[in-house]
Design a protein around this motif. Structure first.
Motif, PDB file in Angstrom:
ATOM      1  N   MET A   1       8.710  -2.292   0.123  1.00 25.06           N
ATOM      2  CA  MET A   1       7.437  -2.118  -0.557  1.00 25.06           C
ATOM      3  C   MET A   1       7.513  -0.908  -1.477  1.00 25.06           C
ATOM      4  O   MET A   1       7.934   0.164  -1.075  1.00 25.06           O
ATOM      5  CB  MET A   1       6.314  -1.918   0.481  1.00 25.06           C
ATOM      6  N   ILE A   2       7.072  -1.091  -2.722  1.00 26.44           N
ATOM      7  CA  ILE A   2       6.996   0.022  -3.661  1.00 26.44           C
ATOM      8  C   ILE A   2       5.712   0.790  -3.377  1.00 26.44           C
ATOM      9  O   ILE A   2       4.636   0.213  -3.208  1.00 26.44           O
ATOM     10  CB  ILE A   2       7.012  -0.486  -5.118  1.00 26.44           C
ATOM     11  N   LYS A   3       5.844   2.138  -3.329  1.00 25.96           N
ATOM     12  CA  LYS A   3       4.680   2.991  -3.029  1.00 25.96           C
ATOM     13  C   LYS A   3       4.242   3.728  -4.292  1.00 25.96           C
ATOM     14  O   LYS A   3       5.075   4.252  -5.036  1.00 25.96           O
ATOM     15  CB  LYS A   3       5.044   3.979  -1.919  1.00 25.96           C
ATOM     16  N   LEU A   4       2.929   3.768  -4.483  1.00 26.45           N
ATOM     17  CA  LEU A   4       2.360   4.338  -5.706  1.00 26.45           C
ATOM     18  C   LEU A   4       1.254   5.317  -5.337  1.00 26.45           C
ATOM     19  O   LEU A   4       0.424   5.039  -4.462  1.00 26.45           O
ATOM     20  CB  LEU A   4       1.830   3.220  -6.601  1.00 26.45           C
ATOM     21  N   LEU A   5       1.224   6.476  -5.987  1.00 23.83           N
ATOM     22  CA  LEU A   5       0.199   7.499  -5.756  1.00 23.83           C
ATOM     23  C   LEU A   5      -0.645   7.667  -7.023  1.00 23.83           C
ATOM     24  O   LEU A   5      -0.112   7.894  -8.107  1.00 23.83           O
ATOM     25  CB  LEU A   5       0.862   8.830  -5.389  1.00 23.83           C
ATOM     26  N   ILE A   6      -1.987   7.531  -6.876  1.00 21.55           N
ATOM     27  CA  ILE A   6      -2.917   7.737  -8.000  1.00 21.55           C
ATOM     28  C   ILE A   6      -3.477   9.150  -7.877  1.00 21.55           C
ATOM     29  O   ILE A   6      -4.052   9.515  -6.841  1.00 21.55           O
ATOM     30  CB  ILE A   6      -4.076   6.722  -7.953  1.00 21.55           C
ATOM     31  N   VAL A   7      -3.304   9.957  -8.930  1.00 17.80           N
ATOM     32  CA  VAL A   7      -3.783  11.339  -8.917  1.00 17.80           C
ATOM     33  C   VAL A   7      -4.811  11.505 -10.037  1.00 17.80           C
ATOM     34  O   VAL A   7      -4.476  11.400 -11.222  1.00 17.80           O
ATOM     35  CB  VAL A   7      -2.613  12.335  -9.107  1.00 17.80           C
ATOM     36  N   ASP A   8      -6.064  11.776  -9.645  1.00 21.67           N
ATOM     37  CA  ASP A   8      -7.145  11.954 -10.630  1.00 21.67           C
ATOM     38  C   ASP A   8      -8.287  12.685  -9.940  1.00 21.67           C
ATOM     39  O   ASP A   8      -8.586  12.422  -8.770  1.00 21.67           O
ATOM     40  CB  ASP A   8      -7.622  10.586 -11.152  1.00 21.67           C
ATOM     41  N   ASP A   9      -8.911  13.626 -10.655  1.00 25.90           N
ATOM     42  CA  ASP A   9     -10.010  14.393 -10.035  1.00 25.90           C
ATOM     43  C   ASP A   9     -11.312  13.609 -10.016  1.00 25.90           C
ATOM     44  O   ASP A   9     -12.279  14.028  -9.387  1.00 25.90           O
ATOM     45  CB  ASP A   9     -10.191  15.727 -10.763  1.00 25.90           C
ATOM     46  N   GLU A  10     -11.390  12.478 -10.699  1.00 18.54           N
ATOM     47  CA  GLU A  10     -12.607  11.659 -10.713  1.00 18.54           C
ATOM     48  C   GLU A  10     -12.415  10.454  -9.799  1.00 18.54           C
ATOM     49  O   GLU A  10     -11.542   9.599 -10.024  1.00 18.54           O
ATOM     50  CB  GLU A  10     -12.912  11.190 -12.137  1.00 18.54           C
ATOM     51  N   GLN A  11     -13.235  10.388  -8.737  1.00 14.85           N
ATOM     52  CA  GLN A  11     -13.101   9.307  -7.747  1.00 14.85           C
ATOM     53  C   GLN A  11     -13.309   7.942  -8.381  1.00 14.85           C
ATOM     54  O   GLN A  11     -12.618   6.967  -8.040  1.00 14.85           O
ATOM     55  CB  GLN A  11     -14.096   9.514  -6.605  1.00 14.85           C
ATOM     56  N   LEU A  12     -14.260   7.846  -9.300  1.00 17.04           N
ATOM     57  CA  LEU A  12     -14.542   6.566  -9.943  1.00 17.04           C
ATOM     58  C   LEU A  12     -13.312   6.048 -10.680  1.00 17.04           C
ATOM     59  O   LEU A  12     -12.994   4.852 -10.632  1.00 17.04           O
ATOM     60  CB  LEU A  12     -15.729   6.724 -10.908  1.00 17.04           C
ATOM     61  N   GLU A  13     -12.583   6.950 -11.357  1.00 21.76           N
ATOM     62  CA  GLU A  13     -11.368   6.562 -12.073  1.00 21.76           C
ATOM     63  C   GLU A  13     -10.293   6.087 -11.097  1.00 21.76           C
ATOM     64  O   GLU A  13      -9.599   5.097 -11.342  1.00 21.76           O
ATOM     65  CB  GLU A  13     -10.829   7.751 -12.880  1.00 21.76           C
ATOM     66  N   ARG A  14     -10.180   6.824  -9.961  1.00 23.24           N
ATOM     67  CA  ARG A  14      -9.163   6.447  -8.964  1.00 23.24           C
ATOM     68  C   ARG A  14      -9.455   5.072  -8.384  1.00 23.24           C
ATOM     69  O   ARG A  14      -8.566   4.212  -8.257  1.00 23.24           O
ATOM     70  CB  ARG A  14      -9.113   7.479  -7.825  1.00 23.24           C
ATOM     71  N   GLU A  15     -10.693   4.833  -8.014  1.00 18.86           N
ATOM     72  CA  GLU A  15     -11.062   3.555  -7.390  1.00 18.86           C
ATOM     73  C   GLU A  15     -10.894   2.398  -8.372  1.00 18.86           C
ATOM     74  O   GLU A  15     -10.463   1.301  -8.009  1.00 18.86           O
ATOM     75  CB  GLU A  15     -12.506   3.608  -6.880  1.00 18.86           C
ATOM     76  N   GLY A  16     -11.257   2.645  -9.644  1.00 20.22           N
ATOM     77  CA  GLY A  16     -11.110   1.597 -10.656  1.00 20.22           C
ATOM     78  C   GLY A  16      -9.647   1.234 -10.861  1.00 20.22           C
ATOM     79  O   GLY A  16      -9.286   0.045 -10.949  1.00 20.22           O
ATOM     80  N   MET A  17      -8.777   2.269 -10.916  1.00 24.23           N
ATOM     81  CA  MET A  17      -7.337   2.027 -11.080  1.00 24.23           C
ATOM     82  C   MET A  17      -6.770   1.280  -9.868  1.00 24.23           C
ATOM     83  O   MET A  17      -5.971   0.343 -10.007  1.00 24.23           O
ATOM     84  CB  MET A  17      -6.608   3.348 -11.264  1.00 24.23           C
ATOM     85  N   LYS A  18      -7.219   1.679  -8.678  1.00 26.74           N
ATOM     86  CA  LYS A  18      -6.736   1.027  -7.460  1.00 26.74           C
ATOM     87  C   LYS A  18      -7.116  -0.456  -7.445  1.00 26.74           C
ATOM     88  O   LYS A  18      -6.316  -1.322  -7.076  1.00 26.74           O
ATOM     89  CB  LYS A  18      -7.302   1.729  -6.229  1.00 26.74           C
ATOM     90  N   THR A  19      -8.324  -0.772  -7.875  1.00 24.38           N
ATOM     91  CA  THR A  19      -8.787  -2.169  -7.889  1.00 24.38           C
ATOM     92  C   THR A  19      -7.927  -3.009  -8.832  1.00 24.38           C
ATOM     93  O   THR A  19      -7.512  -4.125  -8.506  1.00 24.38           O
ATOM     94  CB  THR A  19     -10.265  -2.231  -8.324  1.00 24.38           C
ATOM     95  N   ILE A  20      -7.665  -2.463 -10.013  1.00 20.07           N
ATOM     96  CA  ILE A  20      -6.836  -3.190 -10.989  1.00 20.07           C
ATOM     97  C   ILE A  20      -5.440  -3.439 -10.428  1.00 20.07           C
ATOM     98  O   ILE A  20      -4.893  -4.556 -10.539  1.00 20.07           O
ATOM     99  CB  ILE A  20      -6.748  -2.402 -12.313  1.00 20.07           C
ATOM    100  N   LEU A  21      -4.862  -2.423  -9.787  1.00 25.66           N
ATOM    101  CA  LEU A  21      -3.496  -2.542  -9.263  1.00 25.66           C
ATOM    102  C   LEU A  21      -3.427  -3.526  -8.100  1.00 25.66           C
ATOM    103  O   LEU A  21      -2.498  -4.334  -8.008  1.00 25.66           O
ATOM    104  CB  LEU A  21      -2.977  -1.166  -8.819  1.00 25.66           C
ATOM    105  N   GLU A  22      -4.369  -3.455  -7.183  1.00 25.02           N
ATOM    106  CA  GLU A  22      -4.364  -4.366  -6.023  1.00 25.02           C
ATOM    107  C   GLU A  22      -4.545  -5.816  -6.448  1.00 25.02           C
ATOM    108  O   GLU A  22      -3.972  -6.722  -5.827  1.00 25.02           O
ATOM    109  CB  GLU A  22      -5.468  -3.961  -5.044  1.00 25.02           C
ATOM    110  N   ARG A  23      -5.319  -6.026  -7.526  1.00 25.08           N
ATOM    111  CA  ARG A  23      -5.544  -7.399  -7.999  1.00 25.08           C
ATOM    112  C   ARG A  23      -4.287  -7.964  -8.667  1.00 25.08           C
ATOM    113  O   ARG A  23      -3.972  -9.135  -8.527  1.00 25.08           O
ATOM    114  CB  ARG A  23      -6.711  -7.402  -8.983  1.00 25.08           C
ATOM    115  N   ASN A  24      -3.527  -7.120  -9.356  1.00 21.07           N
ATOM    116  CA  ASN A  24      -2.370  -7.597 -10.130  1.00 21.07           C
ATOM    117  C   ASN A  24      -1.018  -7.365  -9.450  1.00 21.07           C
ATOM    118  O   ASN A  24      -0.051  -8.054  -9.769  1.00 21.07           O
ATOM    119  CB  ASN A  24      -2.363  -6.919 -11.499  1.00 21.07           C
TER     120      ASN A  24
END
Length: 508
Positions: A1-24
């Motif tokens: 499994m490839i592991k990815l870390l999202i680093v951002d001070d804005e929670q909304l940005e982090r959650e949005g990026m996570k949703t896009i990645l999990e879907r694709n």
């Protein structure tokens, strides 16, 4: 499994990026960090393959975090996530090895495309890494086979031709100007320590195959220290592997010689140094054996005559001749230790002759130190009887088509790493006897024959223009295209490319 870390001070940005990645990319393992300092700490435990790093964050910014993480774990890849599309940021990010960047805000399709390219690169690198490890493992196995083949040829076969030189070249030894042999006597079950022994020797010499209790080792002289210091240090390292069973281990050490052609003399000396294992130290130098008495007649038998009698199976005459020699030496009042050394040397010679005839015997050794001539005669007679029995059993069961079986096996498996020991185990003959059969029946040694089979197969494959020279190299059993080209030219007088060009020209 490839592991990815999202680093951002804005929670909304982090959650949005996570949703896009999990879907694709449903196979990803994803975690989040809300600032640069947290990213540095999480990276140590999570060990991500890829980090999506925001640049502008309070405290430690993204570029600072990338600098720290890259220094500790340079394999991690970064994609910069920023709303600042400026040259200064890009220049700093490139210096830190950033693979790409995503601007805020971006379309989901652009994010998927950018991250997908880097994920694909990570997958390819993983496959390449596994292949590299596999090739390294194969080379290590090949290197061990080459080592044992070289030691067998140098110490037993007396073969010194171009193939030995090629094998030596494969082992990449810096200098072969001075060498000596150590013979390690192991107890029953000692083969379990073979890998550990070879690891100890790896940087300073070649480890041969284990024959009965006897393990020969060719050691390269280190000019930075004395011969005795080097040999003593290595002997102690090897004995440290005995794990409390040291009394059953013993090492004989031969003298230093200056060429591969002479190193077998050091082997014979190392074997003689193992005659008396009941000494305080568990290793002995040949040069420390008491010198033979000056002016004393050589009472031992004519070895050439003895060899002929062994090959003809005249064991009664062999026994009588050796016992007569012992009696003469006793009458001359020869010291017992010298007579024992001379007798054991003759017994080893008989053992080697039997091996060349396809008869497997354990190395003749006196289990106890004879205290007088009577006991020496008894023990010598017992060892002769054991070798005679092995001779009778072997020649009663030997099949006439053994040599054809060996040749066919080599032809069928020429693309594999076939060693002399592999052949010996396959047909239950000694490596030395197989080599002797090739020289007598084929006029070449087994390496020549194996090489011929591989080159003939390579020549046949040259006609297939779809196959590259590299593919043919691996298909016929070689691991290095440069080495294959050298062997091919040695045999055919053409390089592979020249041969293929000539072959295709003839078919045009």
């Amino acid at each position: 499994m490839i592991k990815l870390l999202i680093v951002d001070d804005e929670q909304l940005e982090r959650e949005g990026m996570k949703t896009i990645l999990e879907r694709n990319f449903p196979g990803l393992g994803i975690q989040q960090a809300k600032n640069g300092k947290m990213a540095v700490e999480m990276t140590k435990e999570f060990l991500p393959d890829l980090i999506l790093m925001d640049i502008k964050m309070p405290g430690m910014n993204g570029l600072e975090a990338m600098d720290i993480i890259s220094a500790e774990q340079p394999h991690i890849k970064f994609i910069m996530v920023t709303a600042y599309d400026t040259f200064s940021y890009m220049k700093a990010a490139i210096k830190l090895g950033v693979k790409d960047y995503v601007l805020k805000p971006s379309k989901a399709s652009e994010i998927v495309h950018t991250i997908g390219k880097v994920l694909e690169q990570i997958e390819k690198e993983r496959v390449q890494h596994v292949e590299t490890l596999h090739q390294k493992e194969k080379w290590q196995k090949t290197q061990m086979l080459v080592e044992t083949d070289v030691v067998t040829q140098l110490l037993f076969d007396h073969v010194h031709d171009v193939h030995v030189d090629m094998l030596v070249e494969m082992l990449e030894i810096p200098s072969l100007e001075e060498m000596f042999v150590m013979v390690l006597l192991l107890p029953e079950g000692g083969e379990k320590q073979y890998s550990a022994i070879r690891k100890k020797v790896l940087q300073s010499g070649w480890t041969g195959a284990l024959y009965g209790r006897q393990l020969p080792i060719i050691v390269f002289r280190q000019p930075s220290t004395t011969f005795r210091s080097q040999a003593t240090a290595l002997a102690r390292e090897l004995l440290s592997l005995s794990k409390g069973n040291e009394k059953e281990w013993f090492i004989g050490i031969g003298k230093v010689y200056h060429s591969m052609e002479q190193v077998r003399h050091s082997y014979q000396e190392a074997m003689l140094a193992t005659v008396d294992t009941q000494v305080r130290k568990k290793y002995r130098f040949f040069e420390d054996i008491p010198l033979k008495p000056e002016g004393r007649k050589q009472a031992m038998m004519d070895q050439k005559d003895l060899m002929e009698k062994i090959r003809l199976g005249k064991w009664e005459e062999v026994h009588a001749q050796i016992m007569k020699s012992l009696t003469l030496l006793e009458k001359e009042r020869t010291p017992l230790v010298y007579t024992q050394q001379r007798t054991l040397e003759v017994l080893w010679m008989i053992s080697r002759i039997l091996s060349e005839c396809g008869v497997e015997t354990t190395t003749p050794l006196y289990p106890i130190q004879p205290v007088d001539y009577r006991r020496l005669r008894e023990e010598t007679g017992r060892l002769l009887s054991e070798m005679k029995q092995s001779y009778i059993e072997r020649f009663n069961s030997m099949e006439s088509d053994t040599f054809q079986q060996i040749k066919q096996f080599i032809k069928d498996h020429s693309n594999e790493d076939i060693s002399l020991d592999t052949l010996a185990q396959k047909v239950r003959l000694s490596p030395i006897y197989i080599s002797k059969m090739f020289k007598e029946k084929q006029g070449i040694n087994y390496i020549d024959f194996l090489t011929e089979c591989r080159i003939e197969k390579a020549k046949a494959l040259m006609g297939d223009v779809e196959k590259s020279i590299k593919e043919i190299t691996f298909e016929v059993g070689y691991h290095d295209p440069n080495y294959f080209s050298k062997v091919f030219k040695k045999v055919t007088h053409y390089s592979p490319k020249e041969y293929r060009k000539t072959l295709l020209g003839q078919h045009a």
